[in-house]
Design an enzyme around this catalytic site. Structure first.
Site, PDB file in Angstrom:
ATOM      1  N   CYS A 189      -4.304  -2.135  -5.680  1.00  0.00           N
ATOM      2  CA  CYS A 189      -5.708  -1.685  -5.605  1.00  0.00           C
ATOM      3  C   CYS A 189      -6.354  -1.506  -6.977  1.00  0.00           C
ATOM      4  O   CYS A 189      -7.490  -1.921  -7.207  1.00  0.00           O
ATOM      5  CB  CYS A 189      -5.789  -0.393  -4.799  1.00  0.00           C
ATOM      6  SG  CYS A 189      -4.404   0.720  -5.020  1.00  0.00           S
TER       7      CYS A 189
ATOM      8  N   HIS B 287     -10.550   4.827  -6.564  1.00  0.00           N
ATOM      9  CA  HIS B 287      -9.936   4.878  -7.893  1.00  0.00           C
ATOM     10  C   HIS B 287     -11.025   4.693  -8.968  1.00  0.00           C
ATOM     11  O   HIS B 287     -11.952   3.901  -8.771  1.00  0.00           O
ATOM     12  CB  HIS B 287      -8.922   3.750  -8.074  1.00  0.00           C
ATOM     13  CG  HIS B 287      -7.691   3.864  -7.223  1.00  0.00           C
ATOM     14  ND1 HIS B 287      -7.331   4.992  -6.536  1.00  0.00           N
ATOM     15  CD2 HIS B 287      -6.713   2.952  -6.973  1.00  0.00           C
ATOM     16  CE1 HIS B 287      -6.187   4.780  -5.901  1.00  0.00           C
ATOM     17  NE2 HIS B 287      -5.794   3.546  -6.135  1.00  0.00           N
TER      18      HIS B 287
HETATM   19  N1  LIG Z   1      -3.382   3.031   0.073  1.00  0.00           N
HETATM   20  C1  LIG Z   1      -3.865   2.101  -0.739  1.00  0.00           C
HETATM   21  O1  LIG Z   1      -4.897   2.266  -1.430  1.00  0.00           O
HETATM   22  C2  LIG Z   1      -3.196   0.785  -0.840  1.00  0.00           C
HETATM   23  C3  LIG Z   1      -3.852  -0.208  -1.520  1.00  0.00           C
HETATM   24  C4  LIG Z   1      -3.239  -1.441  -1.652  1.00  0.00           C
HETATM   25  C5  LIG Z   1      -2.016  -1.621  -1.083  1.00  0.00           C
HETATM   26  N2  LIG Z   1      -1.393  -0.629  -0.414  1.00  0.00           N
HETATM   27  C6  LIG Z   1      -0.087  -0.903   0.195  1.00  0.00           C
HETATM   28  O2  LIG Z   1      -0.239  -0.951   1.612  1.00  0.00           O
HETATM   29  C7  LIG Z   1       0.928  -0.443   2.234  1.00  0.00           C
HETATM   30  C8  LIG Z   1       0.567   0.679   3.186  1.00  0.00           C
HETATM   31  O3  LIG Z   1      -0.136   1.692   2.505  1.00  0.00           O
HETATM   32  P1  LIG Z   1      -0.819   2.916   3.257  1.00  0.00           P
HETATM   33  O4  LIG Z   1      -1.471   3.695   2.192  1.00  0.00           O
HETATM   34  O5  LIG Z   1      -1.627   2.465   4.427  1.00  0.00           O
HETATM   35  O6  LIG Z   1       0.498   3.693   3.801  1.00  0.00           O
HETATM   36  P2  LIG Z   1       0.644   4.714   5.037  1.00  0.00           P
HETATM   37  O7  LIG Z   1      -0.638   5.410   5.281  1.00  0.00           O
HETATM   38  O8  LIG Z   1       1.834   5.519   4.714  1.00  0.00           O
HETATM   39  O9  LIG Z   1       0.948   3.772   6.307  1.00  0.00           O
HETATM   40  C9  LIG Z   1       2.142   3.032   6.440  1.00  0.00           C
HETATM   41  C10 LIG Z   1       2.086   2.183   7.689  1.00  0.00           C
HETATM   42  O10 LIG Z   1       3.221   1.317   7.716  1.00  0.00           O
HETATM   43  C11 LIG Z   1       3.874   1.454   8.998  1.00  0.00           C
HETATM   44  N3  LIG Z   1       5.305   1.153   8.828  1.00  0.00           N
HETATM   45  C12 LIG Z   1       6.179   1.781   8.024  1.00  0.00           C
HETATM   46  N4  LIG Z   1       7.405   1.189   8.133  1.00  0.00           N
HETATM   47  C13 LIG Z   1       7.268   0.187   9.025  1.00  0.00           C
HETATM   48  C14 LIG Z   1       8.162  -0.776   9.575  1.00  0.00           C
HETATM   49  N5  LIG Z   1       9.447  -0.851   9.213  1.00  0.00           N
HETATM   50  N6  LIG Z   1       7.696  -1.663  10.468  1.00  0.00           N
HETATM   51  C15 LIG Z   1       6.383  -1.624  10.858  1.00  0.00           C
HETATM   52  N7  LIG Z   1       5.489  -0.735  10.380  1.00  0.00           N
HETATM   53  C16 LIG Z   1       5.926   0.167   9.477  1.00  0.00           C
HETATM   54  C17 LIG Z   1       3.573   2.873   9.408  1.00  0.00           C
HETATM   55  O11 LIG Z   1       3.752   3.001  10.809  1.00  0.00           O
HETATM   56  P3  LIG Z   1       4.091   4.444  11.514  1.00  0.00           P
HETATM   57  O12 LIG Z   1       2.780   5.185  11.586  1.00  0.00           O
HETATM   58  O13 LIG Z   1       4.597   4.040  12.831  1.00  0.00           O
HETATM   59  O14 LIG Z   1       5.076   5.121  10.642  1.00  0.00           O
HETATM   60  C18 LIG Z   1       2.097   2.964   8.999  1.00  0.00           C
HETATM   61  O15 LIG Z   1       1.295   2.291   9.941  1.00  0.00           O
HETATM   62  C19 LIG Z   1       1.878  -0.060   1.107  1.00  0.00           C
HETATM   63  O16 LIG Z   1       2.735  -1.154   0.844  1.00  0.00           O
HETATM   64  C20 LIG Z   1       0.953   0.156  -0.069  1.00  0.00           C
HETATM   65  O17 LIG Z   1       1.596  -0.054  -1.298  1.00  0.00           O
HETATM   66  C21 LIG Z   1      -1.965   0.571  -0.263  1.00  0.00           C
END
Ligand SMILES: NC(=O)c1ccc[n+]([C@@H]2O[C@H](COP(=O)([O-])OP(=O)(O)OC[C@H]3O[C@@H](n4cnc5c(N)ncnc54)[C@H](OP(=O)(O)O)[C@@H]3O)[C@@H](O)[C@H]2O)c1
Length: 336
Positions: A126, A234
């Site tokens: 991001c 950010h």
């Molecule tokens: N937040 C940001 O600004 C941002 C920006 C760019 C990239 N990212 C990337 O995007 C990803 C998710 O970020 P987030 O902030 O949305 O995290 P989050 O709020 O913690 O959400 C994680 C998601 O992944 C699911 N999950 C976890 N393990 C899994 C598995 N083995 N199989 C299928 N689903 C699974 C979770 O499902 P449950 O609810 O069932 O646990 C939940 O839906 C990360 O890799 C992060 O680095 C985030």
């Protein structure tokens, strides 16, 4: 089009659904996917409940596209399995970004790196996306020589659990600590984990990904990532040294003309980008545009964007749009 959203219950996944709704993907055959904790629960899409399925079930449905935001280990494990059944994978995690044959795409800048043989496309980090959005038009005009970056990153960049930590701390409840310290009334120069050289993984991503996206492997870049107790986006202070000198009016014009950039820069009237301004918006805001008088050909910028939007979901959906427009995905109905 059958489109799987893997990590649909997460912060990025839920914004992904909002962005899909805003872009009008009503008749898309949405396949909501999350971990075993969530399988069988429902999420709403265009006001209708949709049942969450497992990754394995989603792979069996052979969607045309799978957008992943479920962490790097899920992406490493499952992206190749989707690719093997013919699915285009757009991955928000860090798992595939630096692989040689995986394009790292910000559509306004380098969508042309996607080819008909591409199966996995990486969404950059991001903080990288919003910075390269501001850099790209200036790099084309004056060639970036060196970058000194300081970020002020929202807790939404760390997922649902981090936002809960902040809200619990604000409310005075016992908080499960995702970070090593309280984040309410605090900040820390620590994003990701520390490498042997003293930099963090988040800092290294800014270096490596910027070089890859701008096709400039020798660009000199140094960064400090700071986590701050805000939720709307950010912010980044970016000091840029160019090969050539610039005219400040041209800089403003180049930024204004670049799609997805909004110049918001009227300091006399206290107008500058802030997370409160960027929250829920797809654009990248640039302000505090000023010459660095301490060094030749140098400029300071302040860049703010909603990390869950352009930093993640919006960028991914723009890639889907590119695939459709360029007929890299074949649709079997008029869903778009
Ligand atoms: N937040 C940001 O600004 C941002 C920006 C760019 C990239 N990212 C990337 O995007 C990803 C998710 O970020 P987030 O902030 O949305 O995290 P989050 O709020 O913690 O959400 C994680 C998601 O992944 C699911 N999950 C976890 N393990 C899994 C598995 N083995 N199989 C299928 N689903 C699974 C979770 O499902 P449950 O609810 O069932 O646990 C939940 O839906 C990360 O890799 C992060 O680095 C985030």
């Amino acid at each position: 089009m059958k489109l799987a959203v893997v990590g649909v219950t997460g912060l990025v996944g839920s914004v992904m659904l909002k962005v899909l709704e805003e872009y009008g993907y009503e008749t898309v055959d949405l396949v909501p996917v999350a971990s075993s904790r969530s399988v069988g629960k429902t999420i709403d899409y265009f006001g209708k409940p949709r049942k969450i399925v497992s990754v394995e079930d989603a792979i069996a449905m052979k969607p045309e596209v799978a957008v992943f935001s479920a962490g790097a280990s899920a992406s490493l494990q499952y992206a190749p399995q989707f690719a093997a059944v013919g699915t285009f994978v757009i991955d928000n995690s860090s798992a595939w970004r630096m692989h040689d044959h995986v394009p790292l795409v910000v559509p306004e800048i380098n969508a042309n790196t996607i080819t008909k043989d591409t199966k996995i496309i990486a969404n950059p980090n991001c903080s990288t996306i919003q910075m390269v959005m501001a850099l790209a038009p200036l790099h084309s005009a004056y060639t970036v020589k060196r970058l000194v970056i300081s970020t002020y990153q929202s807790v939404t960049g760390t997922g649902v659990a981090a936002v809960k930590q902040l809200h619990d701390e604000i409310a005075g409840r016992d908080a499960v600590q995702v970070y090593p310290y309280p984040i309410h009334k605090n900040l820390f120069p620590h994003g990701g984990t520390f490498n042997e050289d003293g930099y963090t993984t988040e800092e290294q991503k800014l270096v490596d990904e910027t070089r890859k996206i701008l096709s400039s492997p020798a660009m000199r870049i140094t960064s400090t990532v700071v986590r701050v107790p805000v939720t709307g986006g950010h912010s980044e202070a970016v000091n840029i040294e160019f090969e050539r000198d610039f005219d400040l009016k041209d800089v403003v014009r180049l930024l204004n003309d670049f799609p997805g950039i909004i110049v918001y820069d009227d300091p006399k009237n206290n107008k500058y980008p802030m997370p409160l301004l960027s929250e829920g918006k797809n654009d990248t805001f640039v302000g505090r545009i000023r010459r660095d008088f301490s060094n030749p050909n140098s400029l300071n910028l302040w860049v703010v964007s909603d990390n869950l939007r352009k930093g993640a979901a919006t960028n991914a959906i723009q890639i889907v749009e590119y695939l459709v427009k360029n007929q890299l995905i074949t649709l079997n109905n008029n869903s778009l």
